[in-house]
Structures are given as C-alpha cells and as structure tokens.
Scaffold this motif. Sequence first.
Motif, PDB file in Angstrom:
ATOM      1  N   ARG A 171       0.849  -1.185  -0.024  1.00  0.00           N
ATOM      2  CA  ARG A 171      -0.046  -0.091   0.027  1.00  0.00           C
ATOM      3  C   ARG A 171       0.973   1.254  -0.081  1.00  0.00           C
ATOM      4  N   ARG A 172       2.200   1.090  -0.023  1.00  0.00           N
ATOM      5  CA  ARG A 172       2.947   2.000   0.163  1.00  0.00           C
ATOM      6  C   ARG A 172       2.849   3.019   1.198  1.00  0.00           C
ATOM      7  N   CYS A 173       2.921   2.335   2.410  1.00  0.00           N
ATOM      8  CA  CYS A 173       2.717   3.122   3.550  1.00  0.00           C
ATOM      9  C   CYS A 173       4.037   4.146   3.864  1.00  0.00           C
ATOM     10  N   ASP A 174       4.079   4.958   4.302  1.00  0.00           N
ATOM     11  CA  ASP A 174       5.033   6.048   4.622  1.00  0.00           C
ATOM     12  C   ASP A 174       5.664   5.818   5.982  1.00  0.00           C
ATOM     13  N   ALA A 175       4.761   5.335   6.728  1.00  0.00           N
ATOM     14  CA  ALA A 175       5.035   5.029   8.173  1.00  0.00           C
ATOM     15  C   ALA A 175       4.123   3.765   8.612  1.00  0.00           C
ATOM     16  N   ILE A 176       4.432   3.077   9.593  1.00  0.00           N
ATOM     17  CA  ILE A 176       3.783   2.132  10.448  1.00  0.00           C
ATOM     18  C   ILE A 176       3.838   2.135  11.861  1.00  0.00           C
ATOM     19  N   ALA A 177       2.906   2.354  12.519  1.00  0.00           N
ATOM     20  CA  ALA A 177       2.816   2.215  13.868  1.00  0.00           C
ATOM     21  C   ALA A 177       2.803   0.893  14.316  1.00  0.00           C
ATOM     22  N   VAL A 178       3.630   0.668  15.439  1.00  0.00           N
ATOM     23  CA  VAL A 178       3.753  -0.750  16.222  1.00  0.00           C
ATOM     24  C   VAL A 178       3.683  -0.668  17.546  1.00  0.00           C
ATOM     25  N   ALA A 202       9.290  -2.820   4.546  1.00  0.00           N
ATOM     26  CA  ALA A 202       8.304  -1.944   3.992  1.00  0.00           C
ATOM     27  C   ALA A 202       8.934  -0.868   3.470  1.00  0.00           C
ATOM     28  N   GLN A 203      10.159  -0.490   3.523  1.00  0.00           N
ATOM     29  CA  GLN A 203      10.783   0.762   3.224  1.00  0.00           C
ATOM     30  C   GLN A 203      10.125   1.896   3.673  1.00  0.00           C
ATOM     31  N   ALA A 204       9.691   1.879   5.032  1.00  0.00           N
ATOM     32  CA  ALA A 204       8.918   2.892   5.690  1.00  0.00           C
ATOM     33  C   ALA A 204       9.363   3.256   6.957  1.00  0.00           C
ATOM     34  N   PHE A 205       8.988   4.293   7.607  1.00  0.00           N
ATOM     35  CA  PHE A 205       9.414   4.493   8.920  1.00  0.00           C
ATOM     36  C   PHE A 205       8.531   3.697   9.971  1.00  0.00           C
ATOM     37  N   VAL A 206       9.254   3.083  10.864  1.00  0.00           N
ATOM     38  CA  VAL A 206       8.262   2.267  11.966  1.00  0.00           C
ATOM     39  C   VAL A 206       8.442   3.082  13.319  1.00  0.00           C
ATOM     40  N   ILE A 207       7.077   3.199  13.947  1.00  0.00           N
ATOM     41  CA  ILE A 207       7.150   4.117  15.209  1.00  0.00           C
ATOM     42  C   ILE A 207       6.532   3.060  16.061  1.00  0.00           C
ATOM     43  N   ALA A 208       7.232   2.685  17.304  1.00  0.00           N
ATOM     44  CA  ALA A 208       6.854   1.748  17.972  1.00  0.00           C
ATOM     45  C   ALA A 208       6.977   2.254  19.548  1.00  0.00           C
TER      46      ALA A 208
END
Length: 274
Positions: A171-178, A202-208
């Motif tokens: 889905r080409r997410c720019d960021a993913i919250a975990v 995912a080539q996205a920012f991951v914010i956990a």
Amino acid sequence: MTRIAVLQMTSGIDPEANCATIADAARAAAGEGAAMMFTPEMSLLLDRDRKRAAAHIVSQDRSPFVPRLAALAQETGVTIALGSMAVRHEAGEKSANRSMLFAPGACAPVTYDKIHMFDVDLASGESWRESNAYAAGQAVVSVEDTPIGRLGLAVCYDIRFPALFEALGNRRCDAIAVPAAFTRPTGAAHWHVMLRARAIEAQAFVIAAAQVGRHEDGRETYGHSLVVDPWGEVLLDMGGEAPGLGFCDIDLGRITEVRAQVPALANRREIAKS
C-alpha cells in the motif's frame, strides 16, 4: 521535517490515571511542536486480572475515553495514535485490542483490531492466552492522510508476521505504527531486530511506542520505544528503564531516497503457493 512525539508508559489498572498521563503528554507534545503523538499498546488499561479489568471494558460507543481523546486531539492540534485500548467487541462475548487514530476535527477515530493473538508459553515460565479474552481482527488498515503521510497500523505481536507488513508495504505506507507491551525476555531477544527488519522490508518509518517497567498487575515490559527509518537506522531509542515522552523529526524525503536506491517494493514478485 515533521516532528512526532512517542509516549513510553508504565500503564496501570486505573484508566483515569492512564488517560491523565496521555493528556499531559499530548499537551507537552503540542508545546514542543509535535504534529503527532504515539502511545503504547493497552495505554488506558494494562491488567492481566481479567475479572478486575472487565469492569472497565465497554463497547467503543460507550467508552468515556473515546470522546475525551477526540477532544484532546482537537484541543492540542496533535493527531493522537492511541496504541490500543480494550473494548467490548461488537460481535460476541470477547473484547478487541483496538488501535485508534484521533485526528483534530475528525468526527470519529480510524480503528484497527490486532490480528495476531499472543498465545505463548515462554521458557521464563510466563504463559499468555490472549485469544481467551480477545477476538482477532480481520482487516489490514492504513490511513491515507496523516502528518507523516500514509500510516499503517499494527499492534505488538503482529510484528512477527511479515505478511501483514508486506500488505502495508504494497500500500506504499510512509510509516507504520507498532505499539507494544513486549515481555522482557522476548524484547531482549527480538524487539530491535524485528522492528528494523519490518522497516527495511516495507521501506517505511516504523514507530513503536512501548510499555516499560514493572506494572501494577505484576508484569514487566521491555520498553525501548523506537523510531526506525526506511533504511533500518534507529533514530530514537527511549531505553528500558523509565516512562517518558520522546521526540523525533521525520524526513519524509528519506522514503523516496531509500526506495530509489533499493527498489524492493517495485521489484517484488508474487510467489506461487505450493
């Protein structure tokens, strides 16, 4: 650059106290120029005594905290990514472990129900059966328009299932919250490496945003709330000792750089199932 805030918590068994912590943090985040704030899994109630916790778990439309968090987002101008809260599921007797995204001015939060249930027996002696009380979510969820672009939603144990992150990458997410409440043994072994891997894939920012420390219900959680960039670089690590509010400046241009350098999403092929 877009500034985000990450709230590391030691949530307890009193939802009012936990909500007050979130409210204070949102106001502090606004004061520091943050456009979004991320909180951990089960921010409003962390209680493994299910009989005691049941008194606080109601349907989303009956929860007093949903309108209060919506009003908080409106008051502060900060988009609040509530890691999750327990709500009574709309179908059946179980609850849902539900993430909610509150945008200023939005009439209702965007929601995601945790898909993968934490049913494990650890070598440390800890035993968890999340599926006894919670119904698994069925839908992949991403939010189109947030201050940091398209945001994918996941919760804690979801991190061990790459197919979900492949779907969010597609889905080409720019960021993913975990958001998470990781145990200490599993956190020490796997937390950093898995979050970095999911960001790279995912080539996205991951914010956990994570729970940390010893909680009122007796559990201990790992902490180390992280922000990881699309190259797998850790931009923020809040450590495993104490709750607090951290900040990170997100450069969305980094996503384009990484995807151009290693176009893994564009090169991805469907693998036939045997």
